[in-house]
Design a protein around this motif. Structure first.
Motif, PDB file in Angstrom:
ATOM      1  N   LEU A 127      -4.602  -5.026  -4.002  1.00 34.70           N
ATOM      2  CA  LEU A 127      -4.545  -4.735  -2.566  1.00 34.70           C
ATOM      3  C   LEU A 127      -5.749  -5.332  -1.840  1.00 34.70           C
ATOM      4  CD1 LEU A 127      -3.388  -0.988  -2.554  1.00 34.70           C
ATOM      5  CD2 LEU A 127      -2.036  -2.980  -1.870  1.00 34.70           C
ATOM      6  N   GLY A 128      -6.931  -5.201  -2.447  1.00 34.67           N
ATOM      7  CA  GLY A 128      -8.139  -5.734  -1.816  1.00 34.67           C
ATOM      8  C   GLY A 128      -8.073  -7.232  -1.628  1.00 34.67           C
ATOM      9  N   PHE A 166      -5.732  -1.424  -6.976  1.00 32.43           N
ATOM     10  CA  PHE A 166      -6.570  -1.529  -5.779  1.00 32.43           C
ATOM     11  C   PHE A 166      -7.185  -2.927  -5.655  1.00 32.43           C
ATOM     12  CE2 PHE A 166      -6.719   3.233  -5.900  1.00 32.43           C
ATOM     13  CZ  PHE A 166      -6.198   3.424  -4.622  1.00 32.43           C
ATOM     14  N   TRP A 220     -10.726  -1.139  -0.494  1.00 27.69           N
ATOM     15  CA  TRP A 220      -9.876  -1.261  -1.681  1.00 27.69           C
ATOM     16  C   TRP A 220     -10.621  -1.943  -2.822  1.00 27.69           C
ATOM     17  CZ3 TRP A 220      -5.288  -2.881   1.862  1.00 27.69           C
ATOM     18  CH2 TRP A 220      -4.641  -1.725   2.325  1.00 27.69           C
ATOM     19  N   TYR A 221     -11.438  -2.924  -2.493  1.00 29.58           N
ATOM     20  CA  TYR A 221     -12.263  -3.534  -3.539  1.00 29.58           C
ATOM     21  C   TYR A 221     -13.211  -2.489  -4.138  1.00 29.58           C
ATOM     22  CZ  TYR A 221     -11.187  -8.559  -3.349  1.00 29.58           C
ATOM     23  OH  TYR A 221     -10.589  -9.789  -3.474  1.00 29.58           O
ATOM     24  N   ARG A 243      -9.410  -3.243   5.775  1.00 24.89           N
ATOM     25  CA  ARG A 243      -9.330  -2.290   4.662  1.00 24.89           C
ATOM     26  C   ARG A 243      -9.710  -2.931   3.328  1.00 24.89           C
ATOM     27  NH1 ARG A 243      -3.226  -0.427   5.642  1.00 24.89           N
ATOM     28  NH2 ARG A 243      -3.106  -2.687   6.004  1.00 24.89           N
ATOM     29  N   GLN A 300       0.809   4.043  -3.007  1.00 18.06           N
ATOM     30  CA  GLN A 300       0.500   5.451  -2.756  1.00 18.06           C
ATOM     31  C   GLN A 300       1.573   6.362  -3.351  1.00 18.06           C
ATOM     32  OE1 GLN A 300      -2.775   5.097  -2.032  1.00 18.06           O
ATOM     33  NE2 GLN A 300      -2.511   6.843  -0.665  1.00 18.06           N
ATOM     34  N   HIS A 354       0.836  -1.208   0.000  1.00 19.73           N
ATOM     35  CA  HIS A 354       0.000   0.000   0.000  1.00 19.73           C
ATOM     36  C   HIS A 354       0.868   1.254   0.000  1.00 19.73           C
ATOM     37  CE1 HIS A 354      -2.735   2.977   2.170  1.00 19.73           C
ATOM     38  NE2 HIS A 354      -3.247   2.827   0.967  1.00 19.73           N
TER      39      HIS A 354
END
Length: 468
Positions: A98-99, A95, A113-114, A109, A80, A76
């Motif tokens: 990450l999800g 994302f 992210w999804y 989180r 960023q 993450h």
């Protein structure tokens, strides 16, 4: 997309070969791909992405995905830092990565992210974990949306039919929920049991106990078939793999009645795994005594009484662990009916004061049952008599079973559904489902599966108002 699939499954060589066949404008830079494979964080930190080519950005997304599986926080942070150099579609892909990783880590989180992934194309696993993240948050609207985004084939899986029904019911769409639950409740497995529980039927009424009756002439005729004779001979020689192949060939094209006769033959010859295999193949005619046999019951009584463990749960676990093959041995060394690891067996033997215990004794029937039931009781007690956590601990270890709890009390079925290890999730589902069948067959309990799954306490102790 194909490149991503190959890389996700660890097939770097195949991905490189595919990459070389792509048009020059679509190729990923090979040296960068190798660098991202070796050290994704270093690649992301050392590579310039301003005005980067499409190939470099594709490698970066792969590196992000790979890093996220190691550390969501590190991934993450890197994302960023570099996100401004990527297109809207690529940002959604980032994302999504990450999800997915966060959902596997049960990170709260994940849903956010999804959501940021928006219309990104998700694979089946990413979609499944989107729903599991929503379940973990008990966000039924997102559960329903996540399942709706799946392909018709994925939606048809028992798990997603059940959870879709639960979501619809939670959203007040009861008639639609029942339309899914009713046919599902007629299927003899974990989700079928949960569906029946949700409909509020009489506990256990759906598990028939009437034993299929075949006359001796039919049984003798089945046992006399050459392929069945070969299976029995191979089995007695200890060639279980070869026996299994012969058995599978013999089962082809058999009617339900013939399958149950074959199951009876297998059971009489001590081939309990083959008996279960045949009985589980039937479509309309069933015999749950053959699907859920209870061999070695007399030998089990002493350790059951010694350690005060529920018989139905022990059988539910043994059926899943070894299919009642006394000399079963896993790839990692777990042995016997209860598939005990050698180190666990030694530990249990010391705790029981068995000074004469030796490694080879793990294969002895009585010893295996005694050590296995002791360990079951140990993890059961450590988890406040919760069979769900104890079953997860038996398979994946107590530390993981504890880690997978939420920061608040969680419905047992949701805890099971969100276990991140595929093997353990499937294992716990089957052990708990088996336990319900055995309890019914033994006449011990009418407790439903949902009742047995119960509520899993939070990993963080709840502090009362008086203690604050």
């Amino acid at each position: 997309q194909r490149m991503q699939q190959l890389l996700e499954t660890g097939k770097l060589s195949a991905a490189k070969k595919l990459n070389s066949s792509l048009p020059a404008t679509a190729r990923w830079p090979l040296t960068e791909l190798e660098a991202a494979w070796r050290n994704p964080q270093r690649y992301l930190q050392k590579t310039a992405f301003a005005a980067a080519s499409a190939g470099r950005r594709a490698v970066a997304l792969f590196a992000l995905q790979r890093l996220a599986r190691r550390s969501v926080n590190l991934a993450h942070a890197e994302w960023q830092r570099i996100i401004g150099h990527f297109s809207e579609d690529e940002r959604r892909q980032g994302f999504a990565a990450l999800g997915y990783a966060a959902a596997l880590e049960q990170d709260e989180r994940a849903l956010g992210w999804y959501e940021a992934a928006g219309t990104a194309e998700l694979g089946e696993k990413q979609l499944a974990w989107r729903v599991r993240a929503a379940l973990r948050a008990e966000n039924w609207h997102e559960v329903q949306l996540g399942i709706a985004a799946m392909s018709p084939q994925q939606q048809s899986e028992a798990a997603w039919r059940y959870w879709r029904a639960r979501a619809l019911k939670a959203l007040g769409r009861v008639a639609e929920a029942d339309a899914l639950l009713v046919p599902l409740s007629r299927e003899y497995h974990y989700y079928g049991q949960l569906a029946l529980d949700e409909l509020g039927e009489i506990p256990g009424a759906w598990a028939p106990t009437a034993k299929f009756e075949a006359d001796e002439a039919q049984i003798e005729a089945m046992q006399g078939r050459p392929e069945i004779q070969r299976t029995i001979l191979l089995y007695r020689m200890g060639l279980r793999t070869e026996a299994g192949k012969e058995w599978d060939w013999a089962m082809r094209g058999l009617t339900d009645r013939e399958l149950l006769i074959a199951a009876e033959v297998a059971q009489r010859n001590g081939m309990y795994d083959r008996s279960i295999n045949a009985a589980m193949r039937t479509i309309e005619l069933h015999d749950f005594n053959l699907r859920y046999p209870a061999p070695y019951r007399e030998a089990l009584q002493t350790p059951l009484q010694e350690h005060d463990v529920e018989e139905a749960w022990v059988y539910g676990l043994m059926r899943q662990e070894s299919r009642f093959v006394t000399h079963a041995k896993s790839e990692v060394g777990a042995a016997g009916l209860m598939q005990i690891m050698p180190d666990t067996a030694r530990w249990a033997a010391r705790r029981l004061g068995l000074k004469g215990y030796r490694k080879g004794m793990i294969h002895q029937l009585d010893m295996n049952l005694r050590l296995g039931t002791y360990y079951m009781k140990n993890v059961y007690s450590r988890f406040d008599d919760n069979p769900v956590l104890a079953s997860a601990a038996y398979n994946a270890g107590p530390t993981r079973a504890k880690k997978w709890r939420a920061n608040r009390p969680l419905e047992g079925a949701i805890y099971v559904e969100t276990i991140p290890f595929d093997e353990t999730r499937d294992y716990v589902r089957k052990v708990m489902s088996n336990t319900i069948y055995y309890a019914k067959l033994f006449g011990h309990s009418d407790e439903t599966l949902k009742q047995r799954l119960g509520v899993i306490d939070s990993k963080v102790p709840v502090v009362s108002a008086d203690e604050r």
